[in-house]
Design a protein around this motif. Sequence first.
Motif, PDB file in Angstrom:
ATOM      1  N   UNK A 151      12.658   0.239 -11.666  1.00 33.30           N
ATOM      2  CA  UNK A 151      12.252   0.148 -13.084  1.00 33.30           C
ATOM      3  C   UNK A 151      12.961   1.213 -13.912  1.00 33.30           C
ATOM      4  N   UNK A 152      13.142   2.390 -13.338  1.00 37.86           N
ATOM      5  CA  UNK A 152      13.746   3.511 -14.074  1.00 37.86           C
ATOM      6  C   UNK A 152      15.232   3.301 -14.336  1.00 37.86           C
ATOM      7  N   UNK A 153      15.888   2.416 -13.610  1.00 39.74           N
ATOM      8  CA  UNK A 153      17.342   2.223 -13.768  1.00 39.74           C
ATOM      9  C   UNK A 153      17.678   1.539 -15.029  1.00 39.74           C
TER      10      UNK A 153
ATOM     11  N   UNK B 106       7.417   3.887  -4.649  1.00 39.72           N
ATOM     12  CA  UNK B 106       8.639   4.613  -5.030  1.00 39.72           C
ATOM     13  C   UNK B 106       9.839   3.676  -5.208  1.00 39.72           C
ATOM     14  N   UNK B 107       9.927   2.593  -4.397  1.00 42.24           N
ATOM     15  CA  UNK B 107      11.044   1.655  -4.532  1.00 42.24           C
ATOM     16  C   UNK B 107      10.988   0.909  -5.863  1.00 42.24           C
TER      17      UNK B 107
ATOM     18  N   UNK C  43       0.858  -1.185   0.000  1.00 40.34           N
ATOM     19  CA  UNK C  43       0.000   0.000   0.000  1.00 40.34           C
ATOM     20  C   UNK C  43       0.896   1.238   0.000  1.00 40.34           C
ATOM     21  N   UNK C  44       0.604   2.190  -0.859  1.00 38.02           N
ATOM     22  CA  UNK C  44       1.409   3.403  -0.961  1.00 38.02           C
ATOM     23  C   UNK C  44       0.517   4.576  -1.351  1.00 38.02           C
ATOM     24  N   UNK C  45       1.110   5.758  -1.403  1.00 34.20           N
ATOM     25  CA  UNK C  45       0.394   6.972  -1.791  1.00 34.20           C
ATOM     26  C   UNK C  45       1.106   7.585  -2.989  1.00 34.20           C
TER      27      UNK C  45
END
Length: 99
Positions: A97-99, A91-92, A75-77
């Motif tokens: 994925x962006x790397x 965010x993790x 669960x995140x915002x």
Amino acid sequence: MALVDKELTCVECGAPFIFTAGEQEFFASRGYTNDPKRCSPCRSARKSQQRVGGMGGGGGAREMHPVVCDQCGVDTMVPFVPRGDRPVYCSDCFSAIRR
């Protein structure tokens, strides 16, 4: 032509204020052709109001939305409304994925 101080009237509060010769020189050096319309306190208040409520205003709280990460299930915002047609990541996972 020598510049002289001008007395102007603020459009916000109606108070008279002095547009000094030095300020006139500064305005001219920046290419400004119009005299100021607001006194210094009203100008400062207007600038701070625009910073708070304007586009890209710094310091304002973002509206956050709860989601479940599509990769790890935590669960995140997020600071946007998920559309449902694209995956949303914590965010993790997003950083990995962006790397």
